[in-house]
Motif scaffolding. Structure first.
Motif, PDB file in Angstrom:
ATOM      1  N   PRO A  10       0.831  -1.207   0.000  1.00  0.00           N
ATOM      2  CA  PRO A  10       0.000   0.000   0.000  1.00  0.00           C
ATOM      3  C   PRO A  10       0.865   1.255   0.000  1.00  0.00           C
ATOM      4  O   PRO A  10       2.098   1.183   0.079  1.00  0.00           O
ATOM      5  CB  PRO A  10      -0.790  -0.132   1.302  1.00  0.00           C
ATOM      6  N   LYS A  11       0.233   2.403  -0.051  1.00  0.00           N
ATOM      7  CA  LYS A  11       0.982   3.659  -0.011  1.00  0.00           C
ATOM      8  C   LYS A  11       1.769   3.781   1.283  1.00  0.00           C
ATOM      9  O   LYS A  11       2.899   4.269   1.288  1.00  0.00           O
ATOM     10  CB  LYS A  11       0.033   4.851  -0.150  1.00  0.00           C
ATOM     11  N   ASN A  12       1.139   3.361   2.367  1.00  0.00           N
ATOM     12  CA  ASN A  12       1.819   3.389   3.664  1.00  0.00           C
ATOM     13  C   ASN A  12       1.082   2.470   4.622  1.00  0.00           C
ATOM     14  O   ASN A  12      -0.094   2.161   4.431  1.00  0.00           O
ATOM     15  CB  ASN A  12       1.898   4.809   4.229  1.00  0.00           C
ATOM     16  N   LEU A  13       1.784   2.028   5.653  1.00  0.00           N
ATOM     17  CA  LEU A  13       1.174   1.206   6.692  1.00  0.00           C
ATOM     18  C   LEU A  13       0.540   2.099   7.760  1.00  0.00           C
ATOM     19  O   LEU A  13       0.807   3.285   7.825  1.00  0.00           O
ATOM     20  CB  LEU A  13       2.227   0.299   7.331  1.00  0.00           C
ATOM     21  N   GLY A  14      -0.304   1.510   8.601  1.00  0.00           N
ATOM     22  CA  GLY A  14      -0.946   2.262   9.660  1.00  0.00           C
ATOM     23  C   GLY A  14      -2.058   3.158   9.173  1.00  0.00           C
ATOM     24  O   GLY A  14      -2.468   4.098   9.853  1.00  0.00           O
ATOM     25  N   ASN A  15      -2.582   2.884   7.982  1.00  0.00           N
ATOM     26  CA  ASN A  15      -3.635   3.670   7.356  1.00  0.00           C
ATOM     27  C   ASN A  15      -4.899   2.811   7.366  1.00  0.00           C
ATOM     28  O   ASN A  15      -4.926   1.725   6.804  1.00  0.00           O
ATOM     29  CB  ASN A  15      -3.209   4.018   5.926  1.00  0.00           C
ATOM     30  N   ALA A  16      -5.968   3.285   8.017  1.00  0.00           N
ATOM     31  CA  ALA A  16      -7.176   2.477   8.186  1.00  0.00           C
ATOM     32  C   ALA A  16      -7.758   2.020   6.852  1.00  0.00           C
ATOM     33  O   ALA A  16      -8.266   0.896   6.731  1.00  0.00           O
ATOM     34  CB  ALA A  16      -8.226   3.270   8.967  1.00  0.00           C
ATOM     35  N   TYR A  17      -7.680   2.870   5.850  1.00  0.00           N
ATOM     36  CA  TYR A  17      -8.180   2.506   4.526  1.00  0.00           C
ATOM     37  C   TYR A  17      -7.435   1.292   3.986  1.00  0.00           C
ATOM     38  O   TYR A  17      -8.050   0.320   3.535  1.00  0.00           O
ATOM     39  CB  TYR A  17      -8.030   3.700   3.585  1.00  0.00           C
ATOM     40  N   PHE A  18      -6.108   1.341   4.028  1.00  0.00           N
ATOM     41  CA  PHE A  18      -5.322   0.233   3.494  1.00  0.00           C
ATOM     42  C   PHE A  18      -5.366  -0.995   4.402  1.00  0.00           C
ATOM     43  O   PHE A  18      -5.221  -2.126   3.925  1.00  0.00           O
ATOM     44  CB  PHE A  18      -3.882   0.676   3.231  1.00  0.00           C
ATOM     45  N   ASP A  19      -5.583  -0.810   5.683  1.00  0.00           N
ATOM     46  CA  ASP A  19      -5.797  -1.970   6.552  1.00  0.00           C
ATOM     47  C   ASP A  19      -7.006  -2.767   6.073  1.00  0.00           C
ATOM     48  O   ASP A  19      -6.993  -4.003   6.053  1.00  0.00           O
ATOM     49  CB  ASP A  19      -6.029  -1.518   8.000  1.00  0.00           C
ATOM     50  N   THR A  20      -8.043  -2.056   5.659  1.00  0.00           N
ATOM     51  CA  THR A  20      -9.254  -2.717   5.185  1.00  0.00           C
ATOM     52  C   THR A  20      -9.031  -3.397   3.838  1.00  0.00           C
ATOM     53  O   THR A  20      -9.505  -4.518   3.605  1.00  0.00           O
ATOM     54  CB  THR A  20     -10.409  -1.709   5.080  1.00  0.00           C
ATOM     55  N   SER A  21      -8.304  -2.731   2.936  1.00  0.00           N
ATOM     56  CA  SER A  21      -8.026  -3.361   1.640  1.00  0.00           C
ATOM     57  C   SER A  21      -7.157  -4.600   1.811  1.00  0.00           C
ATOM     58  O   SER A  21      -7.332  -5.603   1.103  1.00  0.00           O
ATOM     59  CB  SER A  21      -7.365  -2.366   0.677  1.00  0.00           C
TER      60      SER A  21
ATOM     61  N   LEU B 117     -14.036  11.334   0.989  1.00  0.00           N
ATOM     62  CA  LEU B 117     -13.969   9.881   0.987  1.00  0.00           C
ATOM     63  C   LEU B 117     -13.465   9.377   2.328  1.00  0.00           C
ATOM     64  O   LEU B 117     -12.373   9.730   2.761  1.00  0.00           O
ATOM     65  CB  LEU B 117     -13.027   9.400  -0.125  1.00  0.00           C
ATOM     66  N   GLY B 118     -14.243   8.556   2.992  1.00  0.00           N
ATOM     67  CA  GLY B 118     -13.860   8.025   4.292  1.00  0.00           C
ATOM     68  C   GLY B 118     -14.479   6.665   4.520  1.00  0.00           C
ATOM     69  O   GLY B 118     -15.359   6.234   3.769  1.00  0.00           O
ATOM     70  N   THR B 119     -14.028   5.980   5.566  1.00  0.00           N
ATOM     71  CA  THR B 119     -14.621   4.691   5.911  1.00  0.00           C
ATOM     72  C   THR B 119     -15.688   4.900   6.983  1.00  0.00           C
ATOM     73  O   THR B 119     -15.571   5.799   7.823  1.00  0.00           O
ATOM     74  CB  THR B 119     -13.570   3.692   6.430  1.00  0.00           C
TER      75      THR B 119
END
Length: 348
Positions: A51-62, A264-266
């Motif tokens: 992902p673009k970076n770790l510790g990002n809630a969006y990418f945690d979900t993906s 855009l948010g979760t």
């Protein structure tokens, strides 16, 4: 399935000790300590998610979605990534994937062009490269799993902010990094819509700022926007980190209920701000589905079921059948609007 997570701190070490680390299963949890990544079925298909970076809630979900798909197809899976969203920070991980001889790389690119040399090396080592969320130059990768069209995402956000500010007033954009391909495509489309669509004739975009997908910087940029533009009526933040940070600032400020915020948010990160009246409505797709789809696309490429040509089709587990469009793009779907009436129905 084998799951591993590594952070920036060991990127250089991975370049020289790749196979040693793989053998001993060392993982870095991103805060300087180590953590077991888990284990599972494994198989001939090995996938790395960057992902673009770790510790990002969006990418945690993906990543959760990708892990689910990897379980279903019996693939070995790992997530790696930097702590900060920059193209330079992603290069070493791409190089490592090539050295390890992985089957596929799932990549959310921090820059459309800066990663292409490293990606070319990976592809020359027979690594299938599937971008998701944020694309590279189409010549650099095999497929792009797009969450929605740029036009659809931009239009949805403008519709939301226009409705919330009564169709007139000053607005600003709080974006991620200045080089983020997806963010820039959405912003460009929004700017064009504002210029051409008579429905938005009374809306003025007065500023675009960048929080670099960093919570504190996005929070500070929100404060600066409100100080620099005292007549601001609305903020669009097309990034999950940015919208959450902006909502946190607004929720405890004099601007709560006076300055509209959308983007855009979760649902999980935005629920409290919808429930307390800071945010009326925002949009997103399901990032878990995005990771899930990217993993099945990787399997189809590696197995030779598709080549990435327009018109190719493949099955993606619970999501059904998908077709490859022009420029190797696979479209997940259209953005969905979350508000007080439906946000309680979602958990991601």
């Amino acid at each position: 399935m084998k799951i591993q997570k590594r952070s920036t701190a060991i990127a250089a070490l991975l370049l020289t000790a790749t196979f040693s680390l793989a053998a001993c299963g060392s993982d870095d949890n991103g805060d300087g300590g180590s953590a077991d990544g888990g284990s599972g079925g494994g198989g001939d298909l090995s996938i790395t998610m960057l992902p673009k970076n770790l510790g990002n809630a969006y990418f945690d979900t993906s990543t959760d979605g990708a892990e689910k798909a990897a379980d279903e197809i019996g693939a070995e899976f790992e997530e790696v990534g930097p702590d900060t969203a920059s193209p330079d920070a992603q290069v070493s991980y791409i190089n490592t994937v090539a050295q390890q001889g992985k089957s596929a790389l799932l990549l959310s690119a921090n820059d459309p062009d800066a990663l292409c040399d490293a990606i070319d090396e990976a592809r020359s080592a027979d690594v299938k490269v599937i971008t998701f969320d944020a694309d590279t130059n189409p010549d650099c990768r095999d497929l792009f799993i797009n969450q929605a069209t740029a036009e659809g995402i931009a239009t949805k956000q403008l519709e939301l902010v226009a409705d919330q500010i009564g169709g007139k007033g000053e607005i600003a954009i709080l974006s991620a990094s200045a080089n983020a391909t997806n963010q820039n495509a959405w912003i460009e489309t929004m700017e064009q819509e504002l210029a051409d669509n008579p429905d938005y004739a009374d809306i003025e975009l007065v500023d675009t700022v960048y929080g670099d997908d960093d919570d504190q910087k996005s929070f500070d940029q929100t404060e600066a926007l409100l100080q620099n533009h005292p007549n601001l009526k609305g903020i669009i933040s097309p990034t999950t980190v940015g919208i959450a940070a902006a909502a946190r600032y607004l929720s405890d400020s004099q601007y709560k209920g006076k300055v509209a915020l959308t983007g855009l948010g979760t649902p999980n990160q935005m629920r409290e701000y919808v429930e307390d009246g800071t945010v009326t409505a925002f949009a997103l797709w399901n990032p878990g589905d995005l990771g899930y789809l990217a993993t099945y696309a990787a399997q189809a490429l590696v197995d030779g079921d598709i080549s990435g040509e327009e018109g190719d089709s493949f099955e993606a587990g619970d999501l059904g059948s998908f077709e490859v469009g022009a420029d190797g793009v696979v479209l997940l779907g259209e953005p969905y609007t979350f508000d007080a009436d439906n946000i309680g129905d979602f958990d991601f």
